[in-house]
Enzyme design. Structure first.
Site, PDB file in Angstrom:
ATOM      1  N   ARG A 179     -28.306  20.585   6.942  1.00 30.16           N
ATOM      2  CA  ARG A 179     -28.342  19.701   5.786  1.00 30.16           C
ATOM      3  C   ARG A 179     -29.814  19.392   5.488  1.00 30.16           C
ATOM      4  NH1 ARG A 179     -26.252  14.556   7.624  1.00 30.16           N
ATOM      5  NH2 ARG A 179     -28.395  13.822   7.517  1.00 30.16           N
ATOM      6  N   HIS A 187     -27.979  12.615   4.169  1.00 34.26           N
ATOM      7  CA  HIS A 187     -26.509  12.594   4.135  1.00 34.26           C
ATOM      8  C   HIS A 187     -26.014  12.287   2.723  1.00 34.26           C
ATOM      9  CE1 HIS A 187     -22.409  11.836   5.419  1.00 34.26           C
ATOM     10  NE2 HIS A 187     -22.460  10.632   4.872  1.00 34.26           N
ATOM     11  N   TYR A 210     -33.940   9.667  11.855  1.00 38.44           N
ATOM     12  CA  TYR A 210     -33.312  10.349  12.987  1.00 38.44           C
ATOM     13  C   TYR A 210     -33.668  11.832  13.106  1.00 38.44           C
ATOM     14  CZ  TYR A 210     -29.927  11.370   9.245  1.00 38.44           C
ATOM     15  OH  TYR A 210     -29.332  11.742   8.055  1.00 38.44           O
TER      16      TYR A 210
END
Length: 379
Positions: free
Chosen positions: A274, A278, A287
């Site tokens: 990705r 998100h 993160y």
């Protein structure tokens, strides 16, 4: 405690099952290969259909532009949220093109691109994310189940439809898409178990993009791969390079052909990434590092296919520009239509909830109608 463990039992205690015990299924053929399957950049690419590769390329370019435009619409307030598939376009496009007309697609909330590549109107694909309608399109007309926001709940639905089709003798295969995060949900395991027991004609495509929002895969499972989970349910597991669109299309096509022949379900794990956050509500820098993202950019699905087509003399600058122009025309039309405010009827809240409205729904509809009429008279 078994009868053989009871005091005074005639037979001696045996710590192993009786000799008649046999495995229900030989696990060896079900195990995935140790490395993800690839086509582009390998000898297998020579056997790939040039016409199919060019079509996949055009869809990848269009898909990348679709993602960019939808993301921009979110920033402009035209969409409430958009889960981008930038970097994952190979999985989305391959899934749509592997389907036959009569087959069904069961997407997750991130799979709007797969629905568009399947032929769905891009505006209808975004209606749910705009907050206008629960779905925005007729699932039966397009053979696309509603975009599923709860994780993995579409998977048992796919199994149910596939099992029903098999009982009726219909030539239908269901392709169910889910992310790596969805494999931690109970619905995932229940769907796989039912599918294998019933030998339902369904294919599960897991897009392993590295993170379930901020949770890396290593914190979800200790399995060698998600594809290895297939053997526990008695179905084959396949591992594929999710950025190699030719490989994903081939693996999906093989699994769907197997299901169509009565061979039962397959679990496919596509290793992808990705690139973007998100959703627009997520800060991915908290993160993961830029170096990780950049490394995956070097394995971009469009670049991989473009390099293959160029080296084989199938793609020149004019063809690249034609694909880019077609994608830009799609984006312009999407932008124009999404910038128009929709005309919504509040009474639609009560439509399509049940085949026949319940007494309670009729009472609620009457109350809302009275309030709207009073509001109109007051103006």
């Amino acid at each position: 405690m078994t009868v053989q463990e009871l005091p005074g039992a005639a037979a001696a205690y045996r710590p192993t099952p009786p000799p008649a015990w046999q495995p229900r299924t030989d696990p060896a053929p079900l195990l995935p290969d140790p490395e993800p399957y690839r086509v582009l950049g390998t000898e297998a690419a020579a056997g790939a259909d040039p016409e199919l590769l060019l079509r996949l390329y055009a869809e990848l370019v269009r898909g990348r532009r679709y993602n960019a435009q939808a993301t921009a619409l979110t920033k402009q307030g035209r969409l409430a949220v958009y889960p981008s598939t930038t970097g994952q376009e190979a999985c989305e496009v391959a899934a749509a093109l592997a389907l036959q007309e009569q087959d069904w697609l069961f997407p997750s909330y991130r799979d709007t691109l797969a629905a568009v590549a399947r032929g769905l109107d891009p505006v209808q694909a975004l209606t749910l994310l705009r907050g206008d309608w629960h779905t925005g399109y007729d699932p039966h007309e397009h053979r696309i189940a509603p975009l599923c926001t709860p994780l993995a709940t579409q998977l048992p639905h796919a199994v149910g439809l596939a099992h029903a089709a098999r009982l009726k003798g219909d030539d239908v295969v269901a392709l169910a898409m889910v992310g790596d995060g969805g494999t931690s949900e109970g619905d995932f395991h229940e769907a796989l178990n039912f599918a294998a027991v019933w030998k339902a004609p369904v294919v599960f495509l897991v897009q392993n993009n590295g993170f379930a929002i901020s949770v890396p895969l290593a914190k979800q499972t200790a399995a060698p791969s998600l594809a290895h989970k297939a053997v526990g349910y008695g179905m084959p597991g396949r591992l594929v390079d999710g950025n190699d669109v030719a490989a994903v299309h081939e693996v999906l096509s093989d699994a769907m052909a197997r299901a169509r022949r009565g061979g039962g379900p397959t679990l496919i794990e596509a290793i992808t990434y990705r690139i973007e956050a998100h959703t627009n509500a997520d800060d991915a820098t908290r993160y993961r590092g830029d170096s990780e993202v950049e490394a995956w950019r070097q394995h971009d699905p469009i670049q991989l296919l473009e390099r293959e087509l160029t080296e084989r003399g199938l793609l020149d600058d004019d063809a690249k520009q034609a694909a880019a122009d077609a994608a830009e025309a799609m984006a312009a039309a999407l932008r124009e239509r999404m910038n128009a405010d929709p005309v919504l009827d509040p009474m639609d809240l009560f439509a399509h909830v049940y085949a026949e409205q319940t007494t309670q729904l009729r009472e609620q509809a009457a109350l809302l109608r009275a309030e709207l009429d009073a509001e109109g008279e007051a103006r």
